[in-house]
Design an enzyme around this catalytic site. Structure first.
Site, PDB file in Angstrom:
ATOM      1  N   ARG A   8      -2.540  10.773   3.264  1.00 47.33           N
ATOM      2  CA  ARG A   8      -3.264  10.430   3.963  1.00 47.33           C
ATOM      3  C   ARG A   8      -4.453   9.760   4.699  1.00 47.33           C
ATOM      4  NH1 ARG A   8      -0.299  16.191   7.078  1.00 47.33           N
ATOM      5  NH2 ARG A   8       1.310  15.199   7.604  1.00 47.33           N
ATOM      6  N   GLU A  61       3.644  10.066   7.202  1.00 46.16           N
ATOM      7  CA  GLU A  61       2.589  10.971   6.778  1.00 46.16           C
ATOM      8  C   GLU A  61       2.095  11.852   8.618  1.00 46.16           C
ATOM      9  OE1 GLU A  61       1.639  11.696   3.759  1.00 46.16           O
ATOM     10  OE2 GLU A  61       3.169  10.230   2.983  1.00 46.16           O
ATOM     11  N   CYS A  67       0.009  17.923  -0.687  1.00 51.40           N
ATOM     12  CA  CYS A  67       0.576  15.897  -1.718  1.00 51.40           C
ATOM     13  C   CYS A  67       0.463  14.997  -0.487  1.00 51.40           C
ATOM     14  CB  CYS A  67       1.745  16.143  -2.248  1.00 51.40           C
ATOM     15  SG  CYS A  67       2.254  16.466  -3.121  1.00 51.40           S
ATOM     16  N   ILE A  95      11.921   7.590   2.702  1.00 53.15           N
ATOM     17  CA  ILE A  95      11.628   7.909   1.547  1.00 53.15           C
ATOM     18  C   ILE A  95      11.841   6.280   1.044  1.00 53.15           C
ATOM     19  CG2 ILE A  95      11.948   9.417  -0.756  1.00 53.15           C
ATOM     20  CD1 ILE A  95      12.199  11.113   2.139  1.00 53.15           C
ATOM     21  N   ARG A 115       0.844  -1.535  -0.318  1.00 51.92           N
ATOM     22  CA  ARG A 115       0.677   0.445  -0.112  1.00 51.92           C
ATOM     23  C   ARG A 115       0.990   1.201  -0.128  1.00 51.92           C
ATOM     24  NH1 ARG A 115       0.190   3.426   2.731  1.00 51.92           N
ATOM     25  NH2 ARG A 115      -0.081   2.354   5.040  1.00 51.92           N
ATOM     26  N   LEU A 131      -3.055 -14.861  19.628  1.00 46.68           N
ATOM     27  CA  LEU A 131      -2.345 -16.130  18.295  1.00 46.68           C
ATOM     28  C   LEU A 131      -2.109 -16.696  20.450  1.00 46.68           C
ATOM     29  CD1 LEU A 131      -2.121 -14.600  15.759  1.00 46.68           C
ATOM     30  CD2 LEU A 131      -3.782 -16.119  15.880  1.00 46.68           C
ATOM     31  N   ARG A 138      -8.797 -23.186  18.687  1.00 46.74           N
ATOM     32  CA  ARG A 138      -7.671 -23.117  19.673  1.00 46.74           C
ATOM     33  C   ARG A 138      -9.001 -23.956  21.220  1.00 46.74           C
ATOM     34  NH1 ARG A 138      -2.163 -23.550  20.523  1.00 46.74           N
ATOM     35  NH2 ARG A 138      -1.388 -22.783  21.331  1.00 46.74           N
ATOM     36  N   PHE A 150       1.833  23.976  18.784  1.00 42.05           N
ATOM     37  CA  PHE A 150       3.366  22.668  18.005  1.00 42.05           C
ATOM     38  C   PHE A 150       4.561  22.921  18.390  1.00 42.05           C
ATOM     39  CE2 PHE A 150      -0.008  22.417  14.616  1.00 42.05           C
ATOM     40  CZ  PHE A 150       0.242  20.870  14.382  1.00 42.05           C
ATOM     41  N   GLU A 175      13.924  14.665   6.440  1.00 41.17           N
ATOM     42  CA  GLU A 175      15.118  15.419   6.380  1.00 41.17           C
ATOM     43  C   GLU A 175      15.905  14.302   7.650  1.00 41.17           C
ATOM     44  OE1 GLU A 175      15.869  19.027   5.468  1.00 41.17           O
ATOM     45  OE2 GLU A 175      15.643  19.167   3.673  1.00 41.17           O
TER      46      GLU A 175
HETATM   47  C1  LIG Z   1       8.906   3.647   6.440  1.00 40.84           C
HETATM   48  C2  LIG Z   1       9.132   4.916   7.181  1.00 40.84           C
HETATM   49  C3  LIG Z   1       8.913   5.637   5.061  1.00 40.84           C
HETATM   50  C4  LIG Z   1       8.484   6.809   5.240  1.00 40.84           C
HETATM   51  N1  LIG Z   1       8.491   7.402   3.825  1.00 40.84           N
HETATM   52  C5  LIG Z   1       8.819   8.833   3.586  1.00 40.84           C
HETATM   53  C6  LIG Z   1       8.994   9.195   1.949  1.00 40.84           C
HETATM   54  O1  LIG Z   1       8.041   8.576   1.066  1.00 40.84           O
HETATM   55  N2  LIG Z   1       8.653  10.629   2.402  1.00 40.84           N
HETATM   56  C7  LIG Z   1       9.235  11.471   3.190  1.00 40.84           C
HETATM   57  O2  LIG Z   1       9.737  11.926   2.630  1.00 40.84           O
HETATM   58  N3  LIG Z   1       9.058  10.814   4.197  1.00 40.84           N
HETATM   59  C8  LIG Z   1       8.880  10.162   5.363  1.00 40.84           C
HETATM   60  N4  LIG Z   1       8.383   9.606   6.360  1.00 40.84           N
HETATM   61  C9  LIG Z   1       9.202   9.609   6.834  1.00 40.84           C
HETATM   62  C10 LIG Z   1       8.124  10.272   7.973  1.00 40.84           C
HETATM   63  O3  LIG Z   1       7.227  11.154   7.778  1.00 40.84           O
HETATM   64  C11 LIG Z   1       8.575  10.964   9.371  1.00 40.84           C
HETATM   65  O4  LIG Z   1       9.092  10.520   9.097  1.00 40.84           O
HETATM   66  C12 LIG Z   1       7.600  11.349  10.061  1.00 40.84           C
HETATM   67  O5  LIG Z   1       7.073  12.481   9.860  1.00 40.84           O
HETATM   68  C13 LIG Z   1       8.293  11.324  11.546  1.00 40.84           C
HETATM   69  O6  LIG Z   1       9.559  12.327  11.382  1.00 40.84           O
HETATM   70  P1  LIG Z   1      10.771  12.004  12.379  1.00 40.84           P
HETATM   71  O7  LIG Z   1      11.242  10.834  12.679  1.00 40.84           O
HETATM   72  O8  LIG Z   1      12.040  12.995  11.508  1.00 40.84           O
HETATM   73  O9  LIG Z   1      10.172  12.333  13.612  1.00 40.84           O
HETATM   74  P2  LIG Z   1      10.500  13.804  14.171  1.00 40.84           P
HETATM   75  O10 LIG Z   1       9.634  14.677  13.829  1.00 40.84           O
HETATM   76  O11 LIG Z   1      12.097  13.998  15.061  1.00 40.84           O
HETATM   77  O12 LIG Z   1      10.007  13.393  15.849  1.00 40.84           O
HETATM   78  C14 LIG Z   1      10.058  12.817  16.954  1.00 40.84           C
HETATM   79  C15 LIG Z   1       9.272  12.513  17.238  1.00 40.84           C
HETATM   80  O13 LIG Z   1       8.603  14.055  18.667  1.00 40.84           O
HETATM   81  C16 LIG Z   1       7.758  14.004  18.010  1.00 40.84           C
HETATM   82  N5  LIG Z   1       6.550  15.620  18.082  1.00 40.84           N
HETATM   83  C17 LIG Z   1       7.471  16.060  17.151  1.00 40.84           C
HETATM   84  N6  LIG Z   1       6.750  17.357  17.225  1.00 40.84           N
HETATM   85  C18 LIG Z   1       6.151  17.474  18.531  1.00 40.84           C
HETATM   86  C19 LIG Z   1       5.266  18.608  18.792  1.00 40.84           C
HETATM   87  N7  LIG Z   1       5.919  19.812  18.568  1.00 40.84           N
HETATM   88  N8  LIG Z   1       5.000  18.894  20.298  1.00 40.84           N
HETATM   89  C20 LIG Z   1       5.285  17.060  21.402  1.00 40.84           C
HETATM   90  N9  LIG Z   1       5.740  15.893  20.080  1.00 40.84           N
HETATM   91  C21 LIG Z   1       5.916  16.601  18.895  1.00 40.84           C
HETATM   92  C22 LIG Z   1       6.672  13.246  17.160  1.00 40.84           C
HETATM   93  O14 LIG Z   1       5.718  12.845  17.519  1.00 40.84           O
HETATM   94  C23 LIG Z   1       7.355  11.875  17.554  1.00 40.84           C
HETATM   95  O15 LIG Z   1       7.251  11.023  18.220  1.00 40.84           O
HETATM   96  C24 LIG Z   1       8.955   7.643   6.310  1.00 40.84           C
HETATM   97  C25 LIG Z   1       9.185   6.722   7.309  1.00 40.84           C
HETATM   98  C26 LIG Z   1       8.919   5.772   8.279  1.00 40.84           C
HETATM   99  C27 LIG Z   1       9.221   5.566   9.155  1.00 40.84           C
END
Ligand SMILES: Cc1cc2nc3c(=O)[nH]c(=O)nc-3n(C[C@H](O)[C@H](O)[C@H](O)COP(=O)(O)OP(=O)(O)OC[C@H]3O[C@@H](n4cnc5c(N)ncnc54)[C@H](O)[C@@H]3O)c2cc1C
Length: 404
Positions: free
Chosen positions: A264, A384, A259, A184, A111, A359, A289, A404, A154
Site C-alpha cells: 500500500r 490492497e 505485507c 492474484i 508498478r 480531452l 485545442r 467493519f 479468495e
Molecule cells: C487487478 C487486481 C489485482 C489483484 N492482485 C491481488 C494479489 O496479487 N493478491 C491478492 O491476494 N489479492 C489481489 N487482488 C484482490 C484485491 O485485494 C481484492 O479484490 C480486494 O481486497 C477486495 O476484495 P473483493 O474483490 O473480494 O471485494 P469484497 O471484499 O467482496 O468487497 C465488495 C465491496 O464491499 C465493500 N465492503 C467490504 N467490507 C465492507 C464493510 N465492512 N462495510 C462496507 N462495505 C464493505 C468493499 O469496499 C467493496 O466495495 C487483486 C485485485 C485486482 C482487481
C-alpha cells in the site's frame, strides 16, 4: 494520432509537446529529495519514457504484460531496492516511492508487478523467512531470475481475509494445502507463490513453487482494467509442501497484513505518477485545442480544472513523502498508510477521469493515456484494501469503534 505515446516517449513530437507541460512544483517538493533520490527518479523516468511508453498502449490493448521489460527492471535494481543485502541497493523508502511513481506514470500494471515482487514476495521472505529461504529466493527475486506472486484474496471475498477457506494440514513432515485464491497479480508468471492458509494454529504463510503437484494457476480474462498485467486464480488440490517451505516467523494473519502495508505504501506513491501523466496530457491538449476562437487554456473552467489537478497532486506528493520519512525512521503506522493510499488513489482516479473528459472524444481512445490510467485506477482503488476498507481503518483509529 492525437498523442502518440511513441513520439512523446522519445521527445520527438516537438510540434505537439508544450515544453512547460510538466507537473509544476508548487511546494518546492524537489528540495525535499536527496541527490540520490533525484537520480533514482531520473533513471526510472528515462526507462519509462524510452522503454515503456512506446509500447504500453499496444500491450494494454492486447491484454499483454510486457514481460520483456522485467530483466531490464532487474538490471536497474527496481526489485527490493530498499534491501541492504542480496545484491539490492539499500535505497531510502522515498527513493523506493519515486520508483513506484515513475513506473505507474508508465502504467499501473508495471508498478503492480514491482510492488508484488518487492513488497509482497521479497518482504515476507525477508521478514518472516528462514535463512535458507532468504538465501535461496531473495537474490533470485532481486535479479528477476524468479518471479513471485502473493495469494491472500479468495473467491468469497477479499476484504475479510480472516474468513479465508484455504487451509493447510500437517501430514508427517509436510503440509497439504487445499483451497483457491483469486485476483492474484503475476499468478501464472510466478515461479514462487507466497500463499496464506488457515491451519489449526491460525493463519500461516507457505512458499509454493511452480510445478508442485496439486498447484495450478489460470489467468482471469476479460478485464477492462490492468490489462497490461497478469491477474490469475490459484488452485490447491492436496498440494503438498514441505515444512521447510513454511515461513517460520509468520504466526498469524497479522503477518499477511503487514505485507499489505508495504504494498500500500508503494501504491500511495505510484498513484501520483498516474495522475501526473493524465495532468500533463490534459494541459498539453488544453494549450493546443482551439475552440470558440481561443485555446482551451484561456477558459476559466478549464483553468480551474487544471489547477484542481495540480493542487491535488502537490498535496499527494507531500503526504507520500511524509510517509517515506516515517517509514525510514521506523515510525510508520499502518493507519497512516491507509489514509494516504485512500487519498492518493482517489486523487489519481478523479484526475484521470477529469483529464479523460477534458480531452473530449479523443480521450476515449488509447492514443490518450488518461483513459488507460483511469481504467487501471479502478483496480488500484479496489486492490490492497478497497477505499471503503481504508476509510473504516481510519474511522476505527479516530473513534475506537470497529465498524467493519
Ligand atoms: C487487478 C487486481 C489485482 C489483484 N492482485 C491481488 C494479489 O496479487 N493478491 C491478492 O491476494 N489479492 C489481489 N487482488 C484482490 C484485491 O485485494 C481484492 O479484490 C480486494 O481486497 C477486495 O476484495 P473483493 O474483490 O473480494 O471485494 P469484497 O471484499 O467482496 O468487497 C465488495 C465491496 O464491499 C465493500 N465492503 C467490504 N467490507 C465492507 C464493510 N465492512 N462495510 C462496507 N462495505 C464493505 C468493499 O469496499 C467493496 O466495495 C487483486 C485485485 C485486482 C482487481
Amino acid at each position: 494520432m492525437l498523442w502518440p505515446d511513441t513520439g512523446r516517449a522519445a521527445g520527438k513530437e516537438s510540434h505537439l509537446m508544450i515544453p512547460d507541460c510538466q507537473t509544476p512544483d508548487f511546494m518546492s517538493f524537489e528540495e525535499l529529495l536527496t541527490d540520490e533520490e533525484r537520480q533514482v527518479r531520473q533513471t526510472v523516468a528515462r526507462f519509462v519514457d524510452e522503454r515503456v511508453l512506446p509500447i504500453i498502449a499496444e500491450c494494454f490493448e492486447a491484454g499483454r504484460f510486457p514481460i520483456e521489460l522485467v530483466p531490464e527492471m532487474a538490471a536497474l535494481g527496481l526489485f527490493g531496492p530498499t534491501f541492504q543485502d542480496y545484491g539490492c541497493a539499500g535505497l531510502s523508502n522515498v527513493a523506493y516511492g519515486l520508483i513506484m511513481q515513475e513506473l505507474e506514470r508508465g502504467d499501473s500494471g508495471l508498478r503492480s508487478f514491482a510492488s508484488v515482487q518487492s513488497g509482497l514476495v521479497m518482504y515476507p521472505i525477508d521478514r518472516y523467512g528462514s535463512d535458507e529461504q532468504k538465501q535461496r529466493w531473495l537474490p533470485a527475486l532481486a535479479q528477476a531470475r524468479a518471479i513471485g506472486c502473493f495469494g491472500l484474496t479468495e473467491p468469497d471475498g477479499g476484504s475479510d481475509p480472516g474468513t479465508m477457506k484455504t487451509h493447510a494440514r500437517r501430514v508427517g513432515g509436510d503440509w497439504l494445502i487445499n483451497g483457491a485464491k483469486m485476483w492474484i497479480t503475476n499468478g501464472t508468471l510466478a515461479d514462487l507463490a507466497v500463499v496464506w492458509a488457515r491451519t489449526p494454529d491460525g493463519v500461516r504463510g507457505f512458499l509454493v513453487e511452480k510445478g508442485t503437484p496439486g498447484y495450478t494457476a489460470r489467468d482471469i480474462a476479460h478485464k477492462f482494467s490492468l490489462r497490461a498485467s497478469v491477474t490469475s486464480e490459484l488452485f490447491f488440490d492436496d498440494c503438498r509442501v514441505p515444512e521447510r517451505n513454511r515461513l517460520p516467523l509468520a504466526d498469524s494473519l497479522k503477518a499477511a497484513l503487514s505485507c499489505l502495508t508495504q504494498a500500500r505504501y508503494g501504491i500511495a506513491w505510484g498513484a501520483i505518477g498516474a495522475a501526473q501523466a493524465c495532468y500533463r496530457e490534459a494541459l498539453q491538449f488544453a494549450h493546443q485545442r482551439i475552440l470558440f476562437g481561443q485555446p482551451l487554456v484561456n477558459k476559466q473552467t478549464i483553468q480551474v480544472r487544471l489547477a484542481e489537478m495540480a493542487r491535488r497532486i502537490a498535496a499527494a506528493q507531500l503526504l507520500a513523502w511524509r510517509l517515506g520519512q516515517l517509514k525510514d525512521s521506523d515510525r510508520l503506522h499502518h493507519t497512516q498508510v491507509s489514509l494516504v493510499k485512500w487519498n492518493n488513489v482517489r486523487m489519481a482516479l478523479d484526475v484521470a477521469r477529469d483529464a479523460r473528459d477534458l480531452l473530449g472524444a479523443g480521450g476515449i481512445t488509447l492514443e490518450c493515456c488518461s483513459i488507460r490510467h483511469a481504467m487501471n485506477l479502478e483496480s488500484v482503488i479496489t486492490y490492497e484494501g478497497t477505499e471503503t476498507i481504508h476509510q473504516l481503518i481510519v474511522g476505527r483509529q479516530i473513534t475506537g469503534q470497529d465498524a467493519f
